[in-house]
Design a protein around this motif. Structure first.
Motif, short mmCIF file in Angstrom:
data_model
loop_
_atom_site.label_atom_id
_atom_site.label_comp_id
_atom_site.label_asym_id
_atom_site.label_seq_id
_atom_site.Cartn_x
_atom_site.Cartn_y
_atom_site.Cartn_z
N PRO A 180 0.83 -1.21 0.00
CA PRO A 180 0.00 0.00 0.00
C PRO A 180 0.86 1.25 0.00
N GLY A 181 0.53 2.19 -0.89
CA GLY A 181 1.29 3.43 -0.95
C GLY A 181 2.49 3.40 -1.86
N ALA A 182 2.73 2.26 -2.56
CA ALA A 182 3.87 2.21 -3.48
C ALA A 182 3.67 3.21 -4.62
N LEU A 183 4.74 3.87 -5.01
CA LEU A 183 4.64 4.88 -6.07
C LEU A 183 4.51 4.23 -7.44
N VAL A 337 1.82 16.44 -7.44
CA VAL A 337 1.62 15.36 -8.40
C VAL A 337 0.28 14.69 -8.11
N ASN A 338 -0.46 14.40 -9.15
CA ASN A 338 -1.73 13.69 -8.98
C ASN A 338 -1.48 12.21 -9.18
N CYS A 339 -1.40 11.44 -8.08
CA CYS A 339 -1.21 10.00 -8.20
C CYS A 339 -1.76 9.31 -6.97
N LEU A 340 -2.06 8.05 -7.09
CA LEU A 340 -2.59 7.23 -6.00
C LEU A 340 -3.91 7.79 -5.47
#
Length: 352
Positions: A180-183, A337-340
């Protein structure tokens, strides 16, 4: 040929810098501020690249060859004509040859239809899919539809504009175990890219998690030494599994007390805990702030003069405060950054 690359929102500048560095006709790069589905941006460029250059692109998630585009194809009949012309064109054959060179696959007759539509109320996704499938049936009757491992055909509608593309590169198909939370790999690569890695440097990732940052660092020029590890034993085991085909072995370590001499590291790139990614009971705002303060002090200790630090977190105020309180860092870049499904901040800092 024109190409369209997709990157996470916030990484457009990093993508543009990488395209320029790889001499992909930098003067013809144009950024289009259009969001795609999960919060990605389109970056267009014109080039005549070889397969190796496209495979090496790391700041982007996907790369497509544009085989047809129109500023205003009109109604569905006009769009159908555009699709059929494209599927019978020499541009398609050139794109397919490049796709085979990049993927290494034999000549294939399977395809994956992909549809995106934004700001267009008179068209429906199902109609667009049917238009694409009908065009393939007419122009490429031997092709069969599949849900995976086929040639990606992407029909994109954004307002009055339409384009049809062939997917050449996708970084989402890696067989990697994630925690969980890996980029996303392209975010990790971009963070490293923005520290300007060089051959022979000493590199560290003290919050290695599932090993994504280390994997991406191995794509750059060889470092003289890489230290990567995590305080969580499960993370170290997962990273070891992901890095099994590399010479690197992650270790268990405490990021607030690194087993390194003073001034011995050239670059640190890290993805520390965020409150949203972990059990809120374990990672309260105060505990995160304390962690960042101690880690910033330790990073200042082990980094050489002009060493680089790249770090990502949603707790931007705590990280900004931790870096500034040390008075050992100059923050050169800070962007979102827009991610996850979140909007974390990336900090790029220089050791004074």
């Amino acid at each position: 040929m024109e190409f369209c690359a997709l990157c996470w929102m916030g990484l457009e500048n990093a993508a543009e810098q990488e395209l320029s560095a790889r001499k992909l006709h930098a003067e013809k790069i144009r950024k289009v501020r259009q969001l795609i589905g999960e919060g990605k941006r389109k970056v267009f460029f014109e080039a005549d690249p070889d397969a190796d250059t496209l495979r090496q692109l790391g700041t982007v998630e996907d790369v497509y060859a544009v085989i047809a585009s129109s500023r205003n194809p009109g109604d569905m009949k006009g769009l159908a004509r555009m699709v059929e012309r494209a599927l019978g064109s020499e541009t398609l054959h050139a794109a397919l040859n490049l796709e085979r060179a990049v993927s290494g696959r034999a000549k294939a007759a399977r395809f994956e239809p992909m549809i995106t539509i934004e700001n267009r109320s008179d068209m429906r996704r199902r109609e667009l899919r049917d238009t694409l499938l009908t065009g393939v049936d007419k122009k490429l009757p031997k092709w069969r539809r599949t849900r995976r491992d086929g040639i990606g055909l992407w029909l994109d509608i954004h307002g009055p504009r339409a384009m049809l593309c062939v997917r050449l590169v996708s970084r989402r198909s890696g067989k990697r175990r994630d925690l969980p939370g890996a980029l996303p790999a392209s975010v990790a690569y971009s963070m490293i890219f923005l520290t300007y890695p060089w051959q022979g440097e000493v590199f560290a990732d003290p919050f290695c998690g599932s090993g994504t940052i280390i994997l991406e660092r191995l794509r750059f020029a060889d470092a003289s030494a890489i230290l990567g590890g995590d305080a969580d034993g499960k993370a170290v085991r997962t990273a070891a599994e992901n890095l099994a085909r590399t010479p690197f072995v992650p270790v268990r370590l405490d990021a607030t007390g690194l087993p390194l001499p003073d001034g011995s590291v050239d670059a640190i790139v890290a993805n520390p805990p965020w409150g949203e990614k972990h059990d809120a009971k374990n990672w309260t705002a105060d505990r995160l702030a304390d962690l960042y303060e101690v880690f910033a002090e330790e990073a200042a200790r082990v980094l050489r003069h002009k060493g680089r630090l790249a770090i990502i977190t949603t707790a931007a105020k705590s990280m900004d405060s931790a870096l500034k309180n040390r008075r050992a860092f100059t923050i050169s870049k800070c962007f979102v950054v827009n991610c996850l499904g979140l909007r974390p901040h990336v900090f790029i800092a220089l050791r004074k």
